[in-house]
Design an enzyme around this catalytic site. Sequence first.
Site, mmCIF file in Angstrom:
data_model
loop_
_atom_site.group_PDB
_atom_site.id
_atom_site.type_symbol
_atom_site.label_atom_id
_atom_site.label_comp_id
_atom_site.label_asym_id
_atom_site.label_seq_id
_atom_site.Cartn_x
_atom_site.Cartn_y
_atom_site.Cartn_z
ATOM 1 N N ASN A 9 0.868 -1.180 0.000
ATOM 2 C CA ASN A 9 0.000 0.000 0.000
ATOM 3 C C ASN A 9 0.904 1.229 0.000
ATOM 4 O O ASN A 9 1.505 1.566 1.017
ATOM 5 C CB ASN A 9 -0.881 -0.032 1.266
ATOM 6 C CG ASN A 9 -1.660 1.251 1.446
ATOM 7 O OD1 ASN A 9 -1.790 2.052 0.521
ATOM 8 N ND2 ASN A 9 -2.186 1.452 2.656
ATOM 9 N N TRP A 10 1.001 1.877 -1.157
ATOM 10 C CA TRP A 10 1.933 3.018 -1.272
ATOM 11 C C TRP A 10 1.396 4.271 -0.595
ATOM 12 O O TRP A 10 2.105 5.265 -0.472
ATOM 13 C CB TRP A 10 2.207 3.321 -2.750
ATOM 14 C CG TRP A 10 2.930 2.233 -3.481
ATOM 15 C CD1 TRP A 10 3.392 1.047 -2.964
ATOM 16 C CD2 TRP A 10 3.268 2.210 -4.871
ATOM 17 N NE1 TRP A 10 3.994 0.295 -3.952
ATOM 18 C CE2 TRP A 10 3.931 0.991 -5.132
ATOM 19 C CE3 TRP A 10 3.070 3.107 -5.924
ATOM 20 C CZ2 TRP A 10 4.401 0.647 -6.402
ATOM 21 C CZ3 TRP A 10 3.535 2.767 -7.190
ATOM 22 C CH2 TRP A 10 4.196 1.544 -7.419
ATOM 23 N N LYS A 11 0.134 4.237 -0.189
ATOM 24 C CA LYS A 11 -0.514 5.425 0.406
ATOM 25 C C LYS A 11 -0.313 6.630 -0.526
ATOM 26 O O LYS A 11 -0.304 6.470 -1.733
ATOM 27 C CB LYS A 11 0.015 5.685 1.809
ATOM 28 C CG LYS A 11 0.009 4.429 2.671
ATOM 29 C CD LYS A 11 0.201 4.709 4.119
ATOM 30 C CE LYS A 11 0.331 3.396 4.874
ATOM 31 N NZ LYS A 11 0.222 3.540 6.310
ATOM 32 N N HIS A 96 -9.276 0.854 5.137
ATOM 33 C CA HIS A 96 -7.969 1.066 5.779
ATOM 34 C C HIS A 96 -8.160 1.976 6.991
ATOM 35 O O HIS A 96 -9.002 2.879 6.969
ATOM 36 C CB HIS A 96 -6.989 1.698 4.775
ATOM 37 C CG HIS A 96 -5.586 1.708 5.292
ATOM 38 N ND1 HIS A 96 -5.135 2.676 6.160
ATOM 39 C CD2 HIS A 96 -4.556 0.851 5.102
ATOM 40 C CE1 HIS A 96 -3.871 2.414 6.474
ATOM 41 N NE2 HIS A 96 -3.494 1.315 5.846
ATOM 42 N N GLU A 98 -6.612 4.431 8.027
ATOM 43 C CA GLU A 98 -6.496 5.874 7.737
ATOM 44 C C GLU A 98 -7.803 6.409 7.154
ATOM 45 O O GLU A 98 -8.177 7.558 7.390
ATOM 46 C CB GLU A 98 -5.298 6.125 6.803
ATOM 47 C CG GLU A 98 -3.989 5.977 7.571
ATOM 48 C CD GLU A 98 -2.804 5.483 6.753
ATOM 49 O OE1 GLU A 98 -2.831 5.571 5.515
ATOM 50 O OE2 GLU A 98 -1.845 4.977 7.374
ATOM 51 N N GLU A 168 -5.072 -5.334 10.711
ATOM 52 C CA GLU A 168 -4.062 -4.297 10.915
ATOM 53 C C GLU A 168 -4.335 -3.571 12.226
ATOM 54 O O GLU A 168 -5.164 -2.639 12.263
ATOM 55 C CB GLU A 168 -4.112 -3.287 9.770
ATOM 56 C CG GLU A 168 -3.841 -3.886 8.410
ATOM 57 C CD GLU A 168 -3.285 -2.842 7.449
ATOM 58 O OE1 GLU A 168 -2.169 -3.044 6.969
ATOM 59 O OE2 GLU A 168 -3.950 -1.825 7.222
ATOM 60 N N GLY A 174 2.618 2.100 10.745
ATOM 61 C CA GLY A 174 3.513 3.242 10.562
ATOM 62 C C GLY A 174 4.216 3.675 11.836
ATOM 63 O O GLY A 174 4.803 4.750 11.900
ATOM 64 N N SER A 213 3.709 -2.345 10.312
ATOM 65 C CA SER A 213 5.166 -2.303 10.459
ATOM 66 C C SER A 213 5.860 -3.621 10.101
ATOM 67 O O SER A 213 6.861 -4.003 10.720
ATOM 68 C CB SER A 213 5.550 -1.851 11.874
ATOM 69 O OG SER A 213 5.067 -0.537 12.118
ATOM 70 N N GLY A 234 2.919 -1.165 4.279
ATOM 71 C CA GLY A 234 2.945 0.262 4.005
ATOM 72 C C GLY A 234 4.354 0.725 3.664
ATOM 73 O O GLY A 234 4.858 0.531 2.561
ATOM 74 N N GLY A 235 5.023 1.334 4.642
ATOM 75 C CA GLY A 235 6.333 1.960 4.425
ATOM 76 C C GLY A 235 7.340 1.067 3.718
ATOM 77 O O GLY A 235 8.054 1.522 2.800
HETATM 78 C C1 PEP Z 1 -0.571 -0.028 6.038
HETATM 79 O O1 PEP Z 1 -0.617 1.121 5.662
HETATM 80 O O2 PEP Z 1 -1.489 -0.798 5.702
HETATM 81 C C2 PEP Z 1 0.556 -0.461 6.856
HETATM 82 C C3 PEP Z 1 0.527 -1.659 7.373
HETATM 83 O O3 PEP Z 1 1.579 0.435 7.011
HETATM 84 P P1 PEP Z 1 3.042 0.122 7.657
HETATM 85 O O4 PEP Z 1 3.511 -1.165 7.063
HETATM 86 O O5 PEP Z 1 3.879 1.291 7.265
HETATM 87 O O6 PEP Z 1 2.846 0.007 9.133
#
Ligand code: PEP
Length: 251
Positions: A9-11, A96, A98, A168, A174, A213, A234-235
């Site tokens: 997920n590049w956000k 998600h 967010e 999640e 994040g 993470s 994510g990241g």
């Molecule tokens: C996400 O945005 O779905 C996520 C899991 O982010 P991260 O891996 O950065 O915690």
Amino acid sequence: MRGMLVAGNWKMNASLQSIETLINGIKQGLESVSENCGVVVCPPSIYISKVNELTQGSRILLGAQNVCEEDKGAFTGEVAGTMIKEFNCTYAIVGHSERRNIYRETDELVAKRFAAARRAGIIPILCVGELLEEREAGNTEDIVGKQLDAVLALEGIDAFADAVIAYEPVWAIGTGKTATPDQAQEVHAFIRSKLAGISKDIANNIILQYGGSVNGANAEELFAMEDIDGGLIGGAALKAEEFLKICAAGK
Ligand code: PEP
């Protein structure tokens, strides 16, 4: 037998230039990833068309980060399932954290978005998860259960035959704080057993991703857990080498 699935997920990160570098980097390392593990990237919607071109002929699948609950009309700023389908999206993330927490998408709205994805022939990746205070109050199963119930009430269990669920925990997204494999497994087992209470078949076959993470160093022990079938990343999905390490853990 269900396989593994890792989705990036590049956000709201990327540029025309960085997309090309990232996709080419992923393509070059794909031989290290088992055929049993699906590889998905979810760019910001404006880049879906470009990423579709860049991924042609490779095994990288495309996903959107959200989808509107309506099919067309006066919904400024939204993107319909039929539109992302035209650009080859196989998946769409819905719910998600967010979207739930910053943009106030309710369980009911998320359920409608899940339904809209399916109407367009897209596999929804339904995100569920609790806030830190909800976990500390012992309410994790209650919260995750309600998030699932909203979709079950609207769409029924059969909709989960063609869906992915990503657990999640919001406190792990994040933040660099990963749920331990045991903490994640506990919630994954809860989700699977809740679905199994309605359909054993669907519960056994559904892919349950973990997200929060995940990185190249912790993916293997998370993905080794019985009910964890890959991850929503994510990241760490923004660097080809790191993303490939995570995908390679999906055996
Ligand atoms: C996400 O945005 O779905 C996520 C899991 O982010 P991260 O891996 O950065 O915690």
